[in-house]
Design a protein around this motif. Structure first.
Motif, PDB file in Angstrom:
ATOM      1  N   PHE A 183       0.832  -1.205   0.000  1.00 12.57           N
ATOM      2  CA  PHE A 183       0.000   0.000   0.000  1.00 12.57           C
ATOM      3  C   PHE A 183       0.864   1.252   0.000  1.00 12.57           C
ATOM      4  O   PHE A 183       0.567   2.225  -0.710  1.00 12.57           O
ATOM      5  CB  PHE A 183      -0.918   0.009   1.222  1.00 12.57           C
ATOM      6  N   ALA A 184       1.913   1.259   0.831  1.00 13.11           N
ATOM      7  CA  ALA A 184       2.777   2.439   0.927  1.00 13.11           C
ATOM      8  C   ALA A 184       3.513   2.695  -0.387  1.00 13.11           C
ATOM      9  O   ALA A 184       3.635   3.844  -0.838  1.00 13.11           O
ATOM     10  CB  ALA A 184       3.773   2.257   2.069  1.00 13.11           C
ATOM     11  N   GLU A 185       3.989   1.637  -1.015  1.00 16.40           N
ATOM     12  CA  GLU A 185       4.753   1.783  -2.255  1.00 16.40           C
ATOM     13  C   GLU A 185       3.891   2.303  -3.396  1.00 16.40           C
ATOM     14  O   GLU A 185       4.359   3.077  -4.244  1.00 16.40           O
ATOM     15  CB  GLU A 185       5.359   0.438  -2.637  1.00 16.40           C
ATOM     16  N   ASN A 186       2.619   1.892  -3.431  1.00 21.77           N
ATOM     17  CA  ASN A 186       1.765   2.209  -4.571  1.00 21.77           C
ATOM     18  C   ASN A 186       0.742   3.304  -4.305  1.00 21.77           C
ATOM     19  O   ASN A 186       0.042   3.713  -5.224  1.00 21.77           O
ATOM     20  CB  ASN A 186       1.039   0.948  -5.021  1.00 21.77           C
ATOM     21  N   ALA A 187       0.632   3.763  -3.054  1.00 19.08           N
ATOM     22  CA  ALA A 187      -0.284   4.857  -2.704  1.00 19.08           C
ATOM     23  C   ALA A 187      -1.714   4.567  -3.152  1.00 19.08           C
ATOM     24  O   ALA A 187      -2.401   5.444  -3.702  1.00 19.08           O
ATOM     25  CB  ALA A 187       0.205   6.178  -3.297  1.00 19.08           C
ATOM     26  N   PHE A 188      -2.180   3.365  -2.890  1.00 23.76           N
ATOM     27  CA  PHE A 188      -3.560   3.020  -3.254  1.00 23.76           C
ATOM     28  C   PHE A 188      -4.536   3.945  -2.540  1.00 23.76           C
ATOM     29  O   PHE A 188      -4.387   4.225  -1.343  1.00 23.76           O
ATOM     30  CB  PHE A 188      -3.885   1.581  -2.856  1.00 23.76           C
ATOM     31  N   ASP A 189      -5.550   4.411  -3.255  1.00 23.26           N
ATOM     32  CA  ASP A 189      -6.575   5.232  -2.611  1.00 23.26           C
ATOM     33  C   ASP A 189      -7.939   4.561  -2.591  1.00 23.26           C
ATOM     34  O   ASP A 189      -8.904   5.114  -2.061  1.00 23.26           O
ATOM     35  CB  ASP A 189      -6.663   6.623  -3.246  1.00 23.26           C
ATOM     36  N   VAL A 190      -8.035   3.345  -3.133  1.00 28.51           N
ATOM     37  CA  VAL A 190      -9.253   2.551  -3.043  1.00 28.51           C
ATOM     38  C   VAL A 190      -8.886   1.095  -3.317  1.00 28.51           C
ATOM     39  O   VAL A 190      -7.983   0.803  -4.100  1.00 28.51           O
ATOM     40  CB  VAL A 190     -10.334   3.044  -4.043  1.00 28.51           C
ATOM     41  N   VAL A 191      -9.571   0.177  -2.634  1.00 30.81           N
ATOM     42  CA  VAL A 191      -9.385  -1.258  -2.831  1.00 30.81           C
ATOM     43  C   VAL A 191     -10.676  -1.839  -3.369  1.00 30.81           C
ATOM     44  O   VAL A 191     -11.768  -1.481  -2.912  1.00 30.81           O
ATOM     45  CB  VAL A 191      -9.003  -1.958  -1.503  1.00 30.81           C
ATOM     46  N   ILE A 192     -10.563  -2.745  -4.334  1.00 33.77           N
ATOM     47  CA  ILE A 192     -11.729  -3.426  -4.870  1.00 33.77           C
ATOM     48  C   ILE A 192     -11.606  -4.895  -4.506  1.00 33.77           C
ATOM     49  O   ILE A 192     -10.612  -5.550  -4.831  1.00 33.77           O
ATOM     50  CB  ILE A 192     -11.855  -3.252  -6.391  1.00 33.77           C
ATOM     51  N   SER A 193     -12.616  -5.429  -3.816  1.00 30.83           N
ATOM     52  CA  SER A 193     -12.520  -6.775  -3.258  1.00 30.83           C
ATOM     53  C   SER A 193     -13.842  -7.515  -3.395  1.00 30.83           C
ATOM     54  O   SER A 193     -14.919  -6.911  -3.362  1.00 30.83           O
ATOM     55  CB  SER A 193     -12.142  -6.699  -1.770  1.00 30.83           C
ATOM     56  N   LYS A 194     -13.754  -8.831  -3.532  1.00 33.55           N
ATOM     57  CA  LYS A 194     -14.910  -9.688  -3.322  1.00 33.55           C
ATOM     58  C   LYS A 194     -15.066  -9.940  -1.831  1.00 33.55           C
ATOM     59  O   LYS A 194     -14.086  -9.886  -1.081  1.00 33.55           O
ATOM     60  CB  LYS A 194     -14.731 -11.010  -4.068  1.00 33.55           C
ATOM     61  N   HIS A 195     -16.281 -10.233  -1.416  1.00 34.90           N
ATOM     62  CA  HIS A 195     -16.558 -10.496  -0.009  1.00 34.90           C
ATOM     63  C   HIS A 195     -16.294 -11.980   0.277  1.00 34.90           C
ATOM     64  O   HIS A 195     -17.181 -12.727   0.697  1.00 34.90           O
ATOM     65  CB  HIS A 195     -18.018 -10.119   0.296  1.00 34.90           C
ATOM     66  N   SER A 196     -15.045 -12.388   0.058  1.00 38.70           N
ATOM     67  CA  SER A 196     -14.700 -13.806   0.026  1.00 38.70           C
ATOM     68  C   SER A 196     -14.650 -14.449   1.396  1.00 38.70           C
ATOM     69  O   SER A 196     -14.923 -15.643   1.534  1.00 38.70           O
ATOM     70  CB  SER A 196     -13.356 -13.990  -0.680  1.00 38.70           C
ATOM     71  N   GLY A 197     -14.271 -13.710   2.414  1.00 35.77           N
ATOM     72  CA  GLY A 197     -14.079 -14.305   3.724  1.00 35.77           C
ATOM     73  C   GLY A 197     -12.779 -15.085   3.784  1.00 35.77           C
ATOM     74  O   GLY A 197     -12.022 -15.151   2.817  1.00 35.77           O
TER      75      GLY A 197
END
Length: 243
Positions: free
Chosen positions: A179-193
């Motif tokens: 996250f720090a290296e790429n400066a993500f400002d949003v995550v897209i995820s499935k609700h996989s558990g």
């Protein structure tokens, strides 16, 4: 003849497969690494839909079908339930629960890819953890965005997309560094558990990064459903049908 057919491809399925015998079959789609060192046979590839699977259950003398596929493998789960009914073979399914949102989480729910695209429009550095789906849309990336896509496929990406081919589990420390290296400002995820990919949610919470969460598909009811691999394995030891 085979006694148990296990439909898998997940970490939970591999845990179950390690307890099967030489009479049993572990079936994977072949999209990731093929497991080795198992006592059971490993079958790679599809069955030809519902009818093909039902025929396999019949001709191979399968006494129990176990669906331990990914929670988003809706078509496979539907085929498994229908084939088991057609062949008169009981079907057990692993239906692991999704994650629970914490007070500091910023989860934004969507139903499909169209919902994902609308939800990420204001952001510049999306981090996709949906599997290979995002790879089909790399030529649609708007000028203000750079995508990072993590999946099992090695892919060159392009000028506006970085593709990371990696398989979990992922640690909190490694996710923090990413996250720090790429400066993500949003995550897209499935609700996989499950625990293998949960660390990204912890880091998103720490950094105040919103998560676009894709809702699960509705999966069919079967004879027995289990929340975890340990629960299913316990049932296998006590009362699994064997032809």
């Amino acid at each position: 003849m085979s006694r148990i057919l296990l439909l898998g491809g997940t970490g939970d399925a591999l845990q179950i497969a390690r307890k099967l015998t030489a009479l049993d079959v572990y079936s994977v789609a072949g999209l990731g690494r093929t497991p080795v060192g198992l006592a059971c046979a490993v079958r790679v590839g599809g069955f030809g839909g519902e009818e093909g699977l039902a025929q396999y259950l019949h001709t191979e003398g399968v006494a129990l079908l176990i669906d331990a596929t990914h929670p988003y493998a809706a078509r496979i789960s539907a085929n498994a339930a229908a084939a088991s009914r057609a062949a008169g073979v009981p079907c057990w399914a692993l239906r692991r629960p999704g994650w629970d949102a914490q007070p500091d989480d910023d989860w934004r729910w969507v139903d499909d890819w169209a919902g994902v695209r609308a939800a990420i429009a204001p952001f510049a550095r999306p981090f996709f953890t949906l599997g290979r789906e995002a790879l089909e849309h790399l030529d649609e990336i708007p000028a203000h965005q750079h995508w990072t896509v993590r999946c099992l496929d090695a892919h060159p990406g392009n000028a506006r997309a970085t593709v990371i081919d990696a398989r979990g589990p992922f640690s909190v420390d490694s996710e923090r560094a990413l996250f720090a290296e790429n400066a993500f400002d949003v995550v897209i995820s499935k609700h996989s558990g499950g625990s293998a990919t949960q660390a990204k949610l912890e880091v998103a919470r720490e950094r105040g990064v919103p998560v676009i969460m894709v809702r699960r598909p509705v999966l069919p009811a079967v004879e027995r459903m289990f929340a975890g691999a340990d629960e299913l394995l316990a049932a296998l030891q006590s009362d699994a049908p064997r032809a």
